[in-house]
Design a protein around this motif. Structure first.
Motif, PDB file in Angstrom:
ATOM      1  N   SER A 159       6.134  10.077  -0.794  1.00 28.96           N
ATOM      2  CA  SER A 159       5.328   8.858  -0.700  1.00 28.96           C
ATOM      3  C   SER A 159       5.927   7.888   0.303  1.00 28.96           C
ATOM      4  O   SER A 159       7.143   7.871   0.542  1.00 28.96           O
ATOM      5  N   THR A 162       5.714   4.038  -7.091  1.00 28.75           N
ATOM      6  CA  THR A 162       4.994   4.394  -6.810  1.00 28.75           C
ATOM      7  C   THR A 162       5.152   4.949  -7.296  1.00 28.75           C
ATOM      8  O   THR A 162       5.661   4.595  -7.132  1.00 28.75           O
ATOM      9  N   THR A 195      -7.057   5.745  -5.009  1.00 28.37           N
ATOM     10  CA  THR A 195      -8.018   6.772  -4.601  1.00 28.37           C
ATOM     11  C   THR A 195      -7.264   8.090  -4.506  1.00 28.37           C
ATOM     12  O   THR A 195      -6.271   8.182  -3.774  1.00 28.37           O
ATOM     13  N   GLN A 196      -7.705   9.090  -5.253  1.00 27.14           N
ATOM     14  CA  GLN A 196      -7.035  10.388  -5.252  1.00 27.14           C
ATOM     15  C   GLN A 196      -8.003  11.489  -4.840  1.00 27.14           C
ATOM     16  O   GLN A 196      -9.169  11.488  -5.247  1.00 27.14           O
ATOM     17  N   GLY A 215       0.949   5.574   0.262  1.00 29.23           N
ATOM     18  CA  GLY A 215       0.317   6.867   0.476  1.00 29.23           C
ATOM     19  C   GLY A 215       1.208   7.950  -0.095  1.00 29.23           C
ATOM     20  O   GLY A 215       2.430   7.876   0.013  1.00 29.23           O
ATOM     21  N   GLU A 216       0.603   8.957  -0.726  1.00 27.19           N
ATOM     22  CA  GLU A 216       1.410  10.001  -1.360  1.00 27.19           C
ATOM     23  C   GLU A 216       0.755  11.361  -1.189  1.00 27.19           C
ATOM     24  O   GLU A 216      -0.471  11.489  -1.275  1.00 27.19           O
ATOM     25  N   ASN A 254      -3.695  14.431  -2.676  1.00 22.36           N
ATOM     26  CA  ASN A 254      -3.431  13.298  -1.791  1.00 22.36           C
ATOM     27  C   ASN A 254      -3.927  12.025  -2.464  1.00 22.36           C
ATOM     28  O   ASN A 254      -4.986  12.025  -3.105  1.00 22.36           O
ATOM     29  N   SER A 255      -3.185  10.952  -2.309  1.00 20.57           N
ATOM     30  CA  SER A 255      -3.634   9.693  -2.896  1.00 20.57           C
ATOM     31  C   SER A 255      -3.239   8.521  -2.002  1.00 20.57           C
ATOM     32  O   SER A 255      -2.267   8.591  -1.244  1.00 20.57           O
ATOM     33  N   TYR A 256      -4.029   7.471  -2.106  1.00 18.10           N
ATOM     34  CA  TYR A 256      -3.749   6.218  -1.413  1.00 18.10           C
ATOM     35  C   TYR A 256      -4.001   5.091  -2.393  1.00 18.10           C
ATOM     36  O   TYR A 256      -5.024   5.093  -3.100  1.00 18.10           O
ATOM     37  N   SER A 257      -3.085   4.146  -2.480  1.00 19.95           N
ATOM     38  CA  SER A 257      -3.248   3.080  -3.460  1.00 19.95           C
ATOM     39  C   SER A 257      -2.775   1.751  -2.918  1.00 19.95           C
ATOM     40  O   SER A 257      -1.857   1.680  -2.085  1.00 19.95           O
ATOM     41  N   ASN A 258      -3.426   0.695  -3.380  1.00 23.49           N
ATOM     42  CA  ASN A 258      -2.944  -0.670  -3.186  1.00 23.49           C
ATOM     43  C   ASN A 258      -2.342  -1.109  -4.513  1.00 23.49           C
ATOM     44  O   ASN A 258      -2.940  -0.884  -5.576  1.00 23.49           O
ATOM     45  N   SER A 297       0.865  -1.182   0.000  1.00 28.00           N
ATOM     46  CA  SER A 297       0.000   0.000   0.000  1.00 28.00           C
ATOM     47  C   SER A 297       0.903   1.234   0.000  1.00 28.00           C
ATOM     48  O   SER A 297       1.963   1.237   0.639  1.00 28.00           O
TER      49      SER A 297
END
Length: 243
Positions: A187, A233, A74-75, A39-40, A55-59, A37
Motif C-alpha cells: 500500500s 491502512t 472502492t475495491q 492505494g493498495e 485492488n483498492s483505493y480509499s480516502n 488517500s
C-alpha cells in the motif's frame, strides 16, 4: 444473502495498533489528526492453487485524540467493484460498514494504530529524489488478535513520521476465501494533510445505522495495521453479511 468482500487498507490505512502517548514511544508517532488517500494491491494464493488479486483505493480520516477513524473505500476484486464506507469508534470498540443505505454494526476490539511499535526493528534511513525527502523504514511482526499473522515493513518520513508505504506478508486468518490465506499486501499513502476538515462527514453515523450489534456479525472489519494504515491502512480481506 450477499457477501461483500472488503479489502481494507483502513482502515488501513485507518488505524491499527498502539495507543501509547508520543512521549513514551520508542520510535515515532503519527500526527493525531489527518486525512489521506491510500492505494493498495493485495495478492492471494487461493486454495485452488491459482493466484488472486484485489485492488483498492480509499480516502481516510483519523482522529486519534477522539479514537475515531473512517474510510471511503472502492475495491475491485474478481471483476466486481464495491464501494463502501467504514467508521470505527475505538473508544466504544465498534465498527460500522455502510454500503448504500445498508449499515452493519459489529464488535471492533483491535486498538488504534498510533505509533511505530516498540518491538519494531529499525531498518535505517534512505531518501527519495535528489536527497529531497528522508525516510525511515521499520519492520515488525503483526498479529492483531488472530486476524492476520505475518510481518510488516512500514516506511515513514524521517522528520515528522508521516506514513508513506507499507508491505505486509503473511496469512489472513479470517478471510472468506480460506481459513488461512497466504497474502502479500502493498500500500502507498498520498495527499496527506494534517487535521480533519469536516468531522461530521467522516464520523457522523447515518440515521439508518442500527444501535445494536447484529447477532450474525461479531466483527465486520479486520483492520490492517497498515492498510488503513497499519490500516493503520491496515490490511485484511474483510467481509460484511447482508441478509
Amino acid at each position: 444473502m450477499k457477501v461483500f468482500l472488503i479489502c481494507a487498507f483502513v482502515i488501513a490505512v485507518v488505524g491499527v495498533v498502539t495507543s501509547a502517548p508520543p512521549s513514551k514511544a520508542k520510535f515515532c508517532c503519527f500526527p493525531d489528526k489527518y486525512e489521506a488517500s491510500v492505494g493498495e494491491v493485495d495478492g492471494y494464493a487461493l486454495p485452488n492453487g491459482k493466484g488472486g488479486v484485489a485492488n483498492s483505493y480509499s480516502n481516510i480520516a483519523v482522529d486519534a485524540k477522539n479514537e475515531l477513524a473512517a474510510t471511503e473505500l472502492t475495491q475491485i476484486y474478481n471483476g466486481t467493484t464495491t464501494k463502501l464506507k467504514i467508521i470505527i469508534n475505538y473508544k466504544e470498540k465498534v465498527s460500522y460498514v455502510i454500503v448504500g443505505e445498508t449499515c452493519k454494526k459489529a464488535v471492533m476490539n483491535v486498538p488504534q494504530f498510533k505509533c511505530v511499535p516498540d518491538n519494531a526493528q529499525d531498518g535505517g534511513t534512505f531518501y527519495f529524489g535528489d536527497k529531497g525527502l528522508d525516510m525511515n523504514v521499520y519492520t515488525f511482526p503483526f498479529n492483531p488478535t488472530g486476524i492476520f499473522d505475518g510481518n510488516v515493513s512500514l516506511t515513514v518520513t524521517r522528520a515528522n513520521c508521516i506514513p508513506v508505504s507499507t508491505i505486509s506478508i503473511g496469512r489472513d486468518l479470517e478471510s472468506t476465501l480460506a481459513p488461512s490465506l497466504p497474502v502479500l499486501k502493498n500500500s502507498g499513502v498520498v495527499n496527506f494533510t494534517r487535521g480533519v476538515k469536516d468531522p461530521d462527514h467522516w464520523f457522523k453515523l447515518p440515521s439508518f445505522c442500527p444501535k445494536e450489534i447484529s447477532e450474525r456479525s461479531t466483527r465486520s472489519v479486520e483492520v490492517n495495521p497498515v492498510s488503513g494504515f497499519l490500516p493503520f491502512t491496515n490490511l485484511m480481506m474483510k467481509y460484511m453479511v447482508e441478509e
